[in-house]
Motif scaffolding. Structure first.
Motif, PDB file in Angstrom:
ATOM      1  N   ARG A 171       0.825  -1.204   0.000  1.00 19.85           N
ATOM      2  CA  ARG A 171       0.000   0.000   0.000  1.00 19.85           C
ATOM      3  C   ARG A 171       0.860   1.254   0.000  1.00 19.85           C
ATOM      4  O   ARG A 171       1.976   1.253   0.515  1.00 19.85           O
ATOM      5  CB  ARG A 171      -0.918   0.014   1.228  1.00 19.85           C
ATOM      6  CG  ARG A 171      -1.992  -1.065   1.229  1.00 19.85           C
ATOM      7  CD  ARG A 171      -2.763  -1.012   2.528  1.00 19.85           C
ATOM      8  NE  ARG A 171      -3.303   0.323   2.780  1.00 19.85           N
ATOM      9  CZ  ARG A 171      -3.836   0.692   3.932  1.00 19.85           C
ATOM     10  NH1 ARG A 171      -3.880  -0.150   4.954  1.00 19.85           N
ATOM     11  NH2 ARG A 171      -4.313   1.933   4.087  1.00 19.85           N
ATOM     12  N   LEU A 172       0.287   2.309  -0.567  1.00 20.45           N
ATOM     13  CA  LEU A 172       0.917   3.620  -0.575  1.00 20.45           C
ATOM     14  C   LEU A 172      -0.103   4.619  -0.061  1.00 20.45           C
ATOM     15  O   LEU A 172      -1.141   4.849  -0.705  1.00 20.45           O
ATOM     16  CB  LEU A 172       1.374   3.997  -1.992  1.00 20.45           C
ATOM     17  CG  LEU A 172       1.968   5.401  -2.170  1.00 20.45           C
ATOM     18  CD1 LEU A 172       3.224   5.564  -1.327  1.00 20.45           C
ATOM     19  CD2 LEU A 172       2.278   5.662  -3.646  1.00 20.45           C
ATOM     20  N   ASP A 173       0.156   5.190   1.122  1.00 23.94           N
ATOM     21  CA  ASP A 173      -0.780   6.100   1.774  1.00 23.94           C
ATOM     22  C   ASP A 173      -0.188   7.493   1.877  1.00 23.94           C
ATOM     23  O   ASP A 173       0.998   7.654   2.220  1.00 23.94           O
ATOM     24  CB  ASP A 173      -1.139   5.591   3.175  1.00 23.94           C
ATOM     25  CG  ASP A 173      -1.913   4.277   3.128  1.00 23.94           C
ATOM     26  OD1 ASP A 173      -1.836   3.515   4.105  1.00 23.94           O
ATOM     27  OD2 ASP A 173      -2.600   4.032   2.108  1.00 23.94           O
ATOM     28  N   PHE A 174      -1.025   8.507   1.614  1.00 29.99           N
ATOM     29  CA  PHE A 174      -0.650   9.903   1.786  1.00 29.99           C
ATOM     30  C   PHE A 174      -1.498  10.510   2.891  1.00 29.99           C
ATOM     31  O   PHE A 174      -2.717  10.296   2.942  1.00 29.99           O
ATOM     32  CB  PHE A 174      -0.865  10.699   0.485  1.00 29.99           C
ATOM     33  CG  PHE A 174       0.222  10.508  -0.524  1.00 29.99           C
ATOM     34  CD1 PHE A 174       0.298   9.366  -1.298  1.00 29.99           C
ATOM     35  CD2 PHE A 174       1.197  11.482  -0.702  1.00 29.99           C
ATOM     36  CE1 PHE A 174       1.302   9.196  -2.229  1.00 29.99           C
ATOM     37  CE2 PHE A 174       2.203  11.323  -1.631  1.00 29.99           C
ATOM     38  CZ  PHE A 174       2.263  10.161  -2.393  1.00 29.99           C
ATOM     39  N   ALA A 175      -0.868  11.264   3.783  1.00 25.93           N
ATOM     40  CA  ALA A 175      -1.573  11.919   4.887  1.00 25.93           C
ATOM     41  C   ALA A 175      -1.116  13.362   4.977  1.00 25.93           C
ATOM     42  O   ALA A 175       0.083  13.651   4.885  1.00 25.93           O
ATOM     43  CB  ALA A 175      -1.311  11.193   6.206  1.00 25.93           C
ATOM     44  N   PHE A 176      -2.079  14.274   5.177  1.00 23.78           N
ATOM     45  CA  PHE A 176      -1.795  15.701   5.251  1.00 23.78           C
ATOM     46  C   PHE A 176      -2.318  16.263   6.569  1.00 23.78           C
ATOM     47  O   PHE A 176      -3.423  15.935   6.999  1.00 23.78           O
ATOM     48  CB  PHE A 176      -2.466  16.469   4.093  1.00 23.78           C
ATOM     49  CG  PHE A 176      -1.885  16.175   2.749  1.00 23.78           C
ATOM     50  CD1 PHE A 176      -2.301  15.069   2.031  1.00 23.78           C
ATOM     51  CD2 PHE A 176      -0.927  17.012   2.200  1.00 23.78           C
ATOM     52  CE1 PHE A 176      -1.780  14.806   0.783  1.00 23.78           C
ATOM     53  CE2 PHE A 176      -0.410  16.753   0.955  1.00 23.78           C
ATOM     54  CZ  PHE A 176      -0.827  15.641   0.242  1.00 23.78           C
ATOM     55  N   GLU A 177      -1.494  17.083   7.188  1.00 25.08           N
ATOM     56  CA  GLU A 177      -2.012  17.853   8.303  1.00 25.08           C
ATOM     57  C   GLU A 177      -2.975  18.914   7.771  1.00 25.08           C
ATOM     58  O   GLU A 177      -2.842  19.346   6.623  1.00 25.08           O
ATOM     59  CB  GLU A 177      -0.869  18.521   9.068  1.00 25.08           C
ATOM     60  CG  GLU A 177      -0.064  17.562   9.923  1.00 25.08           C
ATOM     61  CD  GLU A 177       0.954  18.260  10.801  1.00 25.08           C
ATOM     62  OE1 GLU A 177       1.577  17.571  11.614  1.00 25.08           O
ATOM     63  OE2 GLU A 177       1.104  19.498  10.661  1.00 25.08           O
ATOM     64  N   PRO A 178      -3.935  19.324   8.562  1.00 21.65           N
ATOM     65  CA  PRO A 178      -4.923  20.299   8.079  1.00 21.65           C
ATOM     66  C   PRO A 178      -4.242  21.562   7.540  1.00 21.65           C
ATOM     67  O   PRO A 178      -3.386  22.158   8.185  1.00 21.65           O
ATOM     68  CB  PRO A 178      -5.758  20.603   9.332  1.00 21.65           C
ATOM     69  CG  PRO A 178      -5.619  19.383  10.165  1.00 21.65           C
ATOM     70  CD  PRO A 178      -4.235  18.879   9.936  1.00 21.65           C
ATOM     71  N   GLY A 179      -4.643  21.945   6.337  1.00 23.74           N
ATOM     72  CA  GLY A 179      -4.131  23.150   5.712  1.00 23.74           C
ATOM     73  C   GLY A 179      -2.836  22.979   4.954  1.00 23.74           C
ATOM     74  O   GLY A 179      -2.420  23.902   4.239  1.00 23.74           O
TER      75      GLY A 179
END
Length: 434
Positions: A318-326
């Motif tokens: 799997r390849l997951d992307f996560a962003f902090e808000p903003g």
């Protein structure tokens, strides 16, 4: 130059051929004569064995019928020819063989080999084998002729090769000389081409670099002349007019003269500033330096994920992307960041394991992108970014050092945060105003 190269090559080939052919020419007759003596010795020995076998119990020894046509003679211990061909009395070589030893030597123009005949461990005679040297020297002559022919063929081949090499060496130099003549004639667009010779290519690159620098210097000079003439013409004209007007007024009092002088000083200071600015412009690198294109991180992540999702899915990962808000809207040098992420994801796919997570965090004045997988790094952390150091046998040792250099060029930094699980962090400065 071509004639000089050919001449040197031909002289070198001739010296080599002489040094090689002289020992061969000397050794050929010795070898042939030694071979002929060996043949004579073997023939005499074979005849002696047959004579010894057939003379057992006989009072008179004689050659077998098969040996009568050769130049082989059988002698008794008194030195008389008993059978076969040879002188009536034994020569010196044959007499030496009566002592029970094999003897070799010459008798006039003949090569002689003598072998004792033994019966019941007692010498009863001598077999003499002889042959003239005319046949040997005939073979030596043929061998010498073949040697000379081979040497001439080798010399001709050397001449052909030398001429070819002379053309190969001189053609790039002649082209280089023609380019230099063109540059000297004012054609600053002339550039030396590449050849198949590394040393000449190095000279060509050096010449091209020199011409490019001369072109840049001349361009700066032309720009400086044009800028200086344009920028200085108006201030100089104003200064001249002001001084001429003050000098032409006969009724000018001291106050008016002082005002004219102060105006002239002000114009002089402006002229000095103009000269300094023109000089600074002339010394600067030609052409403006455009800022690097930037884009939002969210769009960059979507592009990277679309490109790498299939490769990880094919490996069952799997390849997951996560962003902090903003953080999706933060603008970064998207081309540089995209290249660095490609290197990190390729490294994780090849050498890592499990799920790969890409996390985007906002920091003070910078943005951090973490790339982590569930594997462990077996290499020493200090060697990860060393060029040529590979994390596995399939690696090339180029990707991570390249990513680090690209990050530095963009004003950022790429570091290894953890070896297990393997985590890399990319720090990029945010544009001003973010």
């Amino acid at each position: 130059m071509r004639k000089r190269v050919v001449r040197v090559a031909v002289v070198a080939a001739m010296v080599a051929l002489v040094l090689l052919a002289t020992p061969l020419a000397v050794g050929i007759p010795r070898s042939f004569i030694a071979d002929e003596r060996g043949e004579l010795e073997r023939a005499a020995l074979a005849a002696a064995v047959r004579v010894g076998a057939k003379s057992t119990g006989k009072k008179r020894s004689e050659l077998p019928p098969g040996e009568r046509d050769a130049r082989i003679g059988l002698y008794d211990l008194a030195g008389r020819l008993r059978d076969g061909h040879g002188p009536a009395t034994a020569d010196a070589v044959t007499r030496r063989a009566m002592a029970g030893v094999v003897a070799r030597g010459r008798d006039g123009q003949d090569l002689v080999a003598a072998v004792p005949v033994s019966t019941a461990e007692r010498v009863t005679g001598v077999v003499r084998a002889a042959d003239g040297t005319q046949g040997v020297w005939a073979r030596v002559g043929l061998a010498w002729a073949a040697l000379v022919g081979t040497a001439l063929a080798a010399l001709a081949t050397g001449v052909l090769v030398a001429r070819h090499q002379a053309r190969t060496l001189s053609a790039p130099l002649e082209a280089l000389s023609a380019t230099a003549v063109a540059v000297a004639g004012g054609d600053l667009t002339a550039r030396a081409g590449r050849s198949a010779i590394a040393e000449i290519d190095q000279v060509a690159r050096t010449q091209n670099t020199m011409v490019e620098r001369l072109t840049t210097l001349l361009e700066h000079e032309r720009q400086f002349s044009a800028n200086a003439s344009h920028q200085l013409r108006t201030p100089l004209a104003g200064l001249q007019l002001g001084l001429e007007a003050a000098a032409a007024d006969p009724g000018a009092d001291l106050a008016r003269l002082r005002a004219a002088i102060e105006e002239a000083l002000e114009r002089s200071r402006h002229l000095q500033q103009t000269v300094d600015e023109v000089l600074r412009l002339a010394r600067a690198a030609p052409g403006p330096r455009l800022p690097e294109r930037s884009g939002p991180l969210g769009e960059l992540a979507e592009s990277v994920e679309r490109r790498w999702h299939g490769a990880f899915a094919a490996e069952g990962r799997r390849l997951d992307f996560a962003f902090e808000p903003g953080s999706e809207t933060i603008r970064v040098p998207d081309r540089t960041a995209e290249q660095i992420l490609d290197v990190l994801l390729d490294n994780a796919l090849r050498h890592g394991s499990g799920t790969v997570g890409v996390t985007v965090r906002e920091m003070t004045g910078a943005v951090a992108v973490d790339v982590a997988d569930e594997g462990s790094l077996a290499l020493e952390p200090g060697l990860v970014f060393a060029r040529g150091t590979t994390t596995s046998r399939s690696g090339s040792g180029i990707g991570l050092p390249l990513a680090r250099d690209m990050a530095r060029a963009a004003g950022g930094r790429l570091t290894l945060v953890r070896a297990s699980p393997t985590t890399f962090t990319l720090l990029l400065p945010m544009p001003e105003g973010e």
